[in-house]
Design a protein around this motif. Structure first.
Motif, PDB file in Angstrom:
ATOM      1  N   VAL A  78       0.873  -1.163   0.000  1.00  0.00           N
ATOM      2  CA  VAL A  78       0.000   0.000   0.000  1.00  0.00           C
ATOM      3  C   VAL A  78       0.912   1.215   0.000  1.00  0.00           C
ATOM      4  N   TYR A  79       0.522   2.245  -0.738  1.00  0.00           N
ATOM      5  CA  TYR A  79       1.314   3.460  -0.641  1.00  0.00           C
ATOM      6  C   TYR A  79       0.417   4.661  -0.451  1.00  0.00           C
ATOM      7  N   GLU A  80       1.010   5.681   0.135  1.00  0.00           N
ATOM      8  CA  GLU A  80       0.308   6.936   0.364  1.00  0.00           C
ATOM      9  C   GLU A  80       1.039   8.023  -0.412  1.00  0.00           C
ATOM     10  N   GLU A  81       0.287   8.717  -1.247  1.00  0.00           N
ATOM     11  CA  GLU A  81       0.862   9.825  -2.002  1.00  0.00           C
ATOM     12  C   GLU A  81       0.398  11.136  -1.403  1.00  0.00           C
ATOM     13  N   THR A  82       1.345  12.035  -1.175  1.00  0.00           N
ATOM     14  CA  THR A  82       1.050  13.377  -0.719  1.00  0.00           C
ATOM     15  C   THR A  82       1.615  14.335  -1.752  1.00  0.00           C
ATOM     16  N   GLY A  83       0.769  15.218  -2.244  1.00  0.00           N
ATOM     17  CA  GLY A  83       1.222  16.152  -3.263  1.00  0.00           C
ATOM     18  C   GLY A  83       0.743  17.553  -2.997  1.00  0.00           C
ATOM     19  N   GLN A  84       1.439  18.488  -3.605  1.00  0.00           N
ATOM     20  CA  GLN A  84       1.083  19.892  -3.454  1.00  0.00           C
ATOM     21  C   GLN A  84       1.068  20.566  -4.813  1.00  0.00           C
ATOM     22  N   PHE A  85      -0.016  21.322  -5.061  1.00  0.00           N
ATOM     23  CA  PHE A  85      -0.156  22.078  -6.294  1.00  0.00           C
ATOM     24  C   PHE A  85       0.206  23.525  -6.028  1.00  0.00           C
ATOM     25  N   ASP A  86       1.141  24.051  -6.798  1.00  0.00           N
ATOM     26  CA  ASP A  86       1.532  25.456  -6.735  1.00  0.00           C
ATOM     27  C   ASP A  86       0.771  26.186  -7.844  1.00  0.00           C
ATOM     28  N   PRO A  87      -0.224  27.015  -7.486  1.00  0.00           N
ATOM     29  CA  PRO A  87      -1.065  27.645  -8.508  1.00  0.00           C
ATOM     30  C   PRO A  87      -0.342  28.707  -9.328  1.00  0.00           C
ATOM     31  N   LYS A  88       0.710  29.305  -8.796  1.00  0.00           N
ATOM     32  CA  LYS A  88       1.451  30.322  -9.551  1.00  0.00           C
ATOM     33  C   LYS A  88       2.315  29.664 -10.617  1.00  0.00           C
ATOM     34  N   ALA A  89       3.066  28.636 -10.235  1.00  0.00           N
ATOM     35  CA  ALA A  89       3.935  27.935 -11.181  1.00  0.00           C
ATOM     36  C   ALA A  89       3.164  26.881 -11.971  1.00  0.00           C
ATOM     37  N   LYS A  90       1.977  26.511 -11.453  1.00  0.00           N
ATOM     38  CA  LYS A  90       1.153  25.433 -12.040  1.00  0.00           C
ATOM     39  C   LYS A  90       1.962  24.135 -12.133  1.00  0.00           C
TER      40      LYS A  90
END
Length: 170
Positions: free
Chosen positions: A80-92
């Motif tokens: 099982v894996y857990e993905e954590t991500g972040q979206f930067d709206p300025k750099a997209k």
């Protein structure tokens, strides 16, 4: 030593529509992992939206894989894996890290991707991936397996995503 590679995929929509109506859509993600990729499970954990437009998303999933014997011996029958991500709206730009349920201190998977327009209703997703498996003698084999399955997953995800886009008129 880490394995680094780039995946490029074409989607039949524009970048703004992809981010706003595909990538963060709950129906899309559930369908992508369970139907499009055939994973055993997909569980959204959180989606936090900040006032500046940035988003942090976390989910847990379990892929179905036919792993080589050396990988199966290391991790057992399932992972099982857990993905954590972040979206930067300025750099997209989407940046993510994956934490595995087994050998988490020895396996590092992460990357970042962005979209480039390739004409009207066409874009290219460019994803830089880095994989490091710190297990003496077999780390390279495991990294190679993860790279192979990641590339295959992106091909399947591209097909599913373009079907989703067409079905929803996006």
């Amino acid at each position: 030593m880490a394995t680094r590679f780039v995946c490029r995929n074409i989607f039949n929509t524009d970048p703004d529509t992809f981010w706003s109506k595909v990538f963060f859509d709950a129906e899309y993600n559930r369908g992508l992992y369970l139907e499009g990729l055939g994973f055993k499970s997909y569980e959204p954990v959180s989606l936090d939206e900040k006032p500046d437009g940035s988003k942090i998303r976390k989910f847990r999933t379990e892929p179905k894989t036919e792993a080589p014997a050396v990988v199966t011996k290391l991790i057992g029958g399932s992972l099982v894996y857990e993905e954590t991500g972040q979206f930067d709206p300025k750099a997209k730009v989407w940046t993510y890290q994956v934490r595995t349920s087994k050998m988490a201190d020895k396996v590092r998977i992460g990357g970042r991707y962005w979209l480039e327009s390739r004409g009207e209703k066409k874009l290219e997703r460019i994803c830089e991936v880095e994989i490091a498996v710190d297990v003496f003698g077999v780390g390279g084999v495991v990294e190679g397996f993860i790279e192979k399955t990641t590339r295959e997953t992106y091909v399947k995800a591209t097909a599913f995503t373009n079907e989703f886009i067409a079905k929803h008129g996006l």
